[in-house]
Design a protein around this motif. Sequence first.
Motif, PDB file in Angstrom:
ATOM      1  N   LEU A   1       2.903  -2.221   7.091  1.00  0.00           N
ATOM      2  CA  LEU A   1       2.063  -2.828   6.222  1.00  0.00           C
ATOM      3  C   LEU A   1       1.005  -1.561   6.018  1.00  0.00           C
ATOM      4  O   LEU A   1       0.602  -1.635   4.809  1.00  0.00           O
ATOM      5  CB  LEU A   1       1.177  -3.943   7.210  1.00  0.00           C
ATOM      6  CG  LEU A   1       1.942  -5.218   7.186  1.00  0.00           C
ATOM      7  CD1 LEU A   1       1.352  -6.052   8.265  1.00  0.00           C
ATOM      8  CD2 LEU A   1       1.761  -6.005   5.971  1.00  0.00           C
ATOM      9  N   ALA A   2       0.628  -0.736   6.839  1.00  0.00           N
ATOM     10  CA  ALA A   2      -0.175   0.195   6.652  1.00  0.00           C
ATOM     11  C   ALA A   2       0.244   1.028   5.552  1.00  0.00           C
ATOM     12  O   ALA A   2      -0.208   1.617   4.753  1.00  0.00           O
ATOM     13  CB  ALA A   2      -0.487   1.184   7.878  1.00  0.00           C
ATOM     14  N   ASP A   3       1.581   1.232   5.425  1.00  0.00           N
ATOM     15  CA  ASP A   3       2.223   2.306   4.379  1.00  0.00           C
ATOM     16  C   ASP A   3       2.118   1.489   3.001  1.00  0.00           C
ATOM     17  O   ASP A   3       1.693   2.324   2.141  1.00  0.00           O
ATOM     18  CB  ASP A   3       3.630   2.624   4.589  1.00  0.00           C
ATOM     19  CG  ASP A   3       3.717   3.632   5.797  1.00  0.00           C
ATOM     20  OD1 ASP A   3       2.661   4.329   6.148  1.00  0.00           O
ATOM     21  OD2 ASP A   3       4.712   3.774   6.527  1.00  0.00           O
ATOM     22  N   LEU A   4       2.186   0.312   2.997  1.00  0.00           N
ATOM     23  CA  LEU A   4       2.102  -0.505   1.984  1.00  0.00           C
ATOM     24  C   LEU A   4       0.767  -0.706   1.325  1.00  0.00           C
ATOM     25  O   LEU A   4       0.589  -0.825   0.009  1.00  0.00           O
ATOM     26  CB  LEU A   4       2.844  -2.068   2.002  1.00  0.00           C
ATOM     27  CG  LEU A   4       4.378  -2.044   1.973  1.00  0.00           C
ATOM     28  CD1 LEU A   4       4.848  -3.283   2.464  1.00  0.00           C
ATOM     29  CD2 LEU A   4       5.209  -1.688   0.859  1.00  0.00           C
ATOM     30  N   ALA A   5      -0.153  -0.669   2.244  1.00  0.00           N
ATOM     31  CA  ALA A   5      -1.516  -0.884   2.020  1.00  0.00           C
ATOM     32  C   ALA A   5      -2.090   0.431   1.274  1.00  0.00           C
ATOM     33  O   ALA A   5      -3.051   0.356   0.214  1.00  0.00           O
ATOM     34  CB  ALA A   5      -2.523  -0.883   3.123  1.00  0.00           C
ATOM     35  N   ILE A   6      -1.267   1.578   1.288  1.00  0.00           N
ATOM     36  CA  ILE A   6      -1.440   2.616   0.418  1.00  0.00           C
ATOM     37  C   ILE A   6      -0.669   3.097  -0.766  1.00  0.00           C
ATOM     38  O   ILE A   6      -1.085   3.161  -1.893  1.00  0.00           O
ATOM     39  CB  ILE A   6      -1.107   3.895   1.183  1.00  0.00           C
ATOM     40  CG1 ILE A   6      -2.065   4.137   2.695  1.00  0.00           C
ATOM     41  CG2 ILE A   6      -1.257   5.493   0.428  1.00  0.00           C
ATOM     42  CD1 ILE A   6      -1.760   5.125   3.801  1.00  0.00           C
ATOM     43  N   ASP A   7       0.583   2.488  -0.399  1.00  0.00           N
ATOM     44  CA  ASP A   7       1.796   2.597  -1.633  1.00  0.00           C
ATOM     45  C   ASP A   7       1.436   1.417  -2.664  1.00  0.00           C
ATOM     46  O   ASP A   7       1.653   1.697  -3.844  1.00  0.00           O
ATOM     47  CB  ASP A   7       3.022   2.704  -1.032  1.00  0.00           C
ATOM     48  CG  ASP A   7       3.126   3.867  -0.441  1.00  0.00           C
ATOM     49  OD1 ASP A   7       2.700   4.862  -0.464  1.00  0.00           O
ATOM     50  OD2 ASP A   7       4.295   3.814   0.596  1.00  0.00           O
ATOM     51  N   ALA A   8       1.293   0.153  -2.339  1.00  0.00           N
ATOM     52  CA  ALA A   8       1.202  -0.753  -2.952  1.00  0.00           C
ATOM     53  C   ALA A   8       0.063  -1.737  -2.868  1.00  0.00           C
ATOM     54  O   ALA A   8       0.356  -3.080  -2.550  1.00  0.00           O
ATOM     55  CB  ALA A   8       2.644  -1.619  -3.244  1.00  0.00           C
ATOM     56  N   PRO A   9      -1.230  -1.222  -2.855  1.00  0.00           N
ATOM     57  CA  PRO A   9      -2.245  -2.175  -2.164  1.00  0.00           C
ATOM     58  C   PRO A   9      -2.406  -3.344  -3.006  1.00  0.00           C
ATOM     59  O   PRO A   9      -2.756  -4.483  -2.774  1.00  0.00           O
ATOM     60  CB  PRO A   9      -3.334  -1.322  -2.477  1.00  0.00           C
ATOM     61  CG  PRO A   9      -2.998  -0.292  -3.721  1.00  0.00           C
ATOM     62  CD  PRO A   9      -1.467  -0.066  -3.337  1.00  0.00           C
ATOM     63  N   GLN A  10      -2.232  -3.414  -4.477  1.00  0.00           N
ATOM     64  CA  GLN A  10      -2.623  -4.549  -5.351  1.00  0.00           C
ATOM     65  C   GLN A  10      -1.410  -5.659  -4.949  1.00  0.00           C
ATOM     66  O   GLN A  10      -1.809  -6.867  -4.927  1.00  0.00           O
ATOM     67  CB  GLN A  10      -2.415  -4.167  -6.666  1.00  0.00           C
ATOM     68  CG  GLN A  10      -3.686  -3.549  -6.986  1.00  0.00           C
ATOM     69  CD  GLN A  10      -3.793  -2.786  -8.427  1.00  0.00           C
ATOM     70  OE1 GLN A  10      -2.421  -2.622  -8.901  1.00  0.00           O
ATOM     71  NE2 GLN A  10      -4.670  -2.469  -9.073  1.00  0.00           N
ATOM     72  N   GLU A  11      -0.173  -5.191  -4.829  1.00  0.00           N
ATOM     73  CA  GLU A  11       0.963  -6.044  -4.687  1.00  0.00           C
ATOM     74  C   GLU A  11       0.645  -6.905  -3.060  1.00  0.00           C
ATOM     75  O   GLU A  11       0.711  -8.049  -3.058  1.00  0.00           O
ATOM     76  CB  GLU A  11       2.225  -5.480  -4.583  1.00  0.00           C
ATOM     77  CG  GLU A  11       2.478  -5.039  -6.169  1.00  0.00           C
ATOM     78  CD  GLU A  11       2.146  -3.960  -6.623  1.00  0.00           C
ATOM     79  OE1 GLU A  11       1.456  -3.150  -5.666  1.00  0.00           O
ATOM     80  OE2 GLU A  11       2.590  -3.236  -7.367  1.00  0.00           O
ATOM     81  N   LEU A  12       0.525  -5.948  -2.271  1.00  0.00           N
ATOM     82  CA  LEU A  12       0.228  -6.325  -0.713  1.00  0.00           C
ATOM     83  C   LEU A  12      -0.982  -7.420  -0.804  1.00  0.00           C
ATOM     84  O   LEU A  12      -0.859  -8.495  -0.230  1.00  0.00           O
ATOM     85  CB  LEU A  12      -0.203  -5.234  -0.005  1.00  0.00           C
ATOM     86  CG  LEU A  12      -0.060  -5.820   1.695  1.00  0.00           C
ATOM     87  CD1 LEU A  12       1.156  -6.243   2.269  1.00  0.00           C
ATOM     88  CD2 LEU A  12      -0.401  -4.442   2.367  1.00  0.00           C
ATOM     89  N   ALA A  13      -2.011  -6.983  -1.516  1.00  0.00           N
ATOM     90  CA  ALA A  13      -3.069  -7.981  -1.433  1.00  0.00           C
ATOM     91  C   ALA A  13      -3.086  -9.496  -2.237  1.00  0.00           C
ATOM     92  O   ALA A  13      -3.233 -10.448  -1.523  1.00  0.00           O
ATOM     93  CB  ALA A  13      -4.432  -7.481  -2.257  1.00  0.00           C
ATOM     94  N   ALA A  14      -2.089  -9.229  -3.276  1.00  0.00           N
ATOM     95  CA  ALA A  14      -1.876 -10.531  -3.934  1.00  0.00           C
ATOM     96  C   ALA A  14      -0.867 -11.366  -2.998  1.00  0.00           C
ATOM     97  O   ALA A  14      -1.033 -12.511  -2.939  1.00  0.00           O
ATOM     98  CB  ALA A  14      -0.989 -10.294  -5.141  1.00  0.00           C
ATOM     99  N   TRP A  15       0.101 -10.751  -2.281  1.00  0.00           N
ATOM    100  CA  TRP A  15       0.996 -11.402  -1.524  1.00  0.00           C
ATOM    101  C   TRP A  15       0.296 -11.858  -0.160  1.00  0.00           C
ATOM    102  O   TRP A  15       0.800 -13.208   0.296  1.00  0.00           O
ATOM    103  CB  TRP A  15       2.035 -10.392  -0.949  1.00  0.00           C
ATOM    104  CG  TRP A  15       3.137 -10.905   0.126  1.00  0.00           C
ATOM    105  CD1 TRP A  15       3.993 -12.005  -0.489  1.00  0.00           C
ATOM    106  CD2 TRP A  15       3.191 -11.223   1.463  1.00  0.00           C
ATOM    107  NE1 TRP A  15       4.656 -12.323   0.821  1.00  0.00           N
ATOM    108  CE2 TRP A  15       4.144 -11.515   1.916  1.00  0.00           C
ATOM    109  CE3 TRP A  15       2.428 -10.302   2.352  1.00  0.00           C
ATOM    110  CZ2 TRP A  15       4.450 -11.796   3.266  1.00  0.00           C
ATOM    111  CZ3 TRP A  15       2.424 -10.297   3.632  1.00  0.00           C
ATOM    112  CH2 TRP A  15       3.693 -11.206   4.169  1.00  0.00           C
ATOM    113  N   THR A  16      -0.760 -11.348   0.315  1.00  0.00           N
ATOM    114  CA  THR A  16      -1.407 -12.018   1.389  1.00  0.00           C
ATOM    115  C   THR A  16      -2.445 -13.221   1.207  1.00  0.00           C
ATOM    116  O   THR A  16      -2.891 -13.738   2.128  1.00  0.00           O
ATOM    117  CB  THR A  16      -2.270 -10.837   2.138  1.00  0.00           C
ATOM    118  OG1 THR A  16      -3.109 -10.269   1.143  1.00  0.00           O
ATOM    119  CG2 THR A  16      -1.194  -9.914   2.769  1.00  0.00           C
TER     120      THR A  16
END
Length: 196
Positions: free
Chosen positions: A90-105
Amino acid sequence: MDTRLLLVSHASTAAQRAGRFPADDPLDARGRAETEAAAARLRGALPGDASAFVSPAVCARETAFVLGLDATPDDALADMNYGNWQGRRLADLAIDAPQELAAWTHDPDAAPPGGESFSQLVRRMGQWLDALGTTSGASRRAHGVIAVTHAPLLRAAIVHATGASPTVFPRIEIAPLSVVELRCSQRVWTWWPGAL
C-alpha cells in the motif's frame, strides 16, 4: 428451517502485516499459531456437522485445516481480485498511484487496474449467499454452513445481508479469524452480531 452460516476470515499472513495486497500467500508461523490458539474457541462456535466451504487461497485452506474442517474449495469465496496491485505494498501504491488508491479506498465502484471493485464483490458474494439460501436439502439447512474466506468477503456479506449501500465498506473492520454469523429464513439473510 433457517440456514445458519458462519463466515470465518482466515488467519493473518506476513503480507497483511507488511501492508501488501495478497498474492496467494500461505500462513506463516505467527498466523498458524494464532489459528491454533483460537481453534478451541472457534470449534466451540462451529457446528461439527455443518457443510464446510473454503476459498481456494492457500491461507484460507490452511486456516480451515488447522481448525479441523474438511472444507470444499469454492471459487465464489476467492479473495477480491486486486488486479495489477496483487502483491504490491500500500505504501508503494500511495506514491506510484495515489489518485487510483484514494478512489479505490473511498468509492465502492472503483477497481484496481485489472481488478474487481467492492460493488462487484458485493454482487458476487450476494449471488453465493442467495444460492446458498435457496439450496434445497434438509441436511445442509438443518446443520448449517461454515465458510473460511477473506475479510473483504465478510464485509461484502454484511453489506448484502443488511441491504446497506456498498459505500459503507471502509467502515467495516474484519480482523483475522473473525466470525460473522448470518441466517437465512424465507430467502432473506440477516446478520446476527454477537450471536457467537
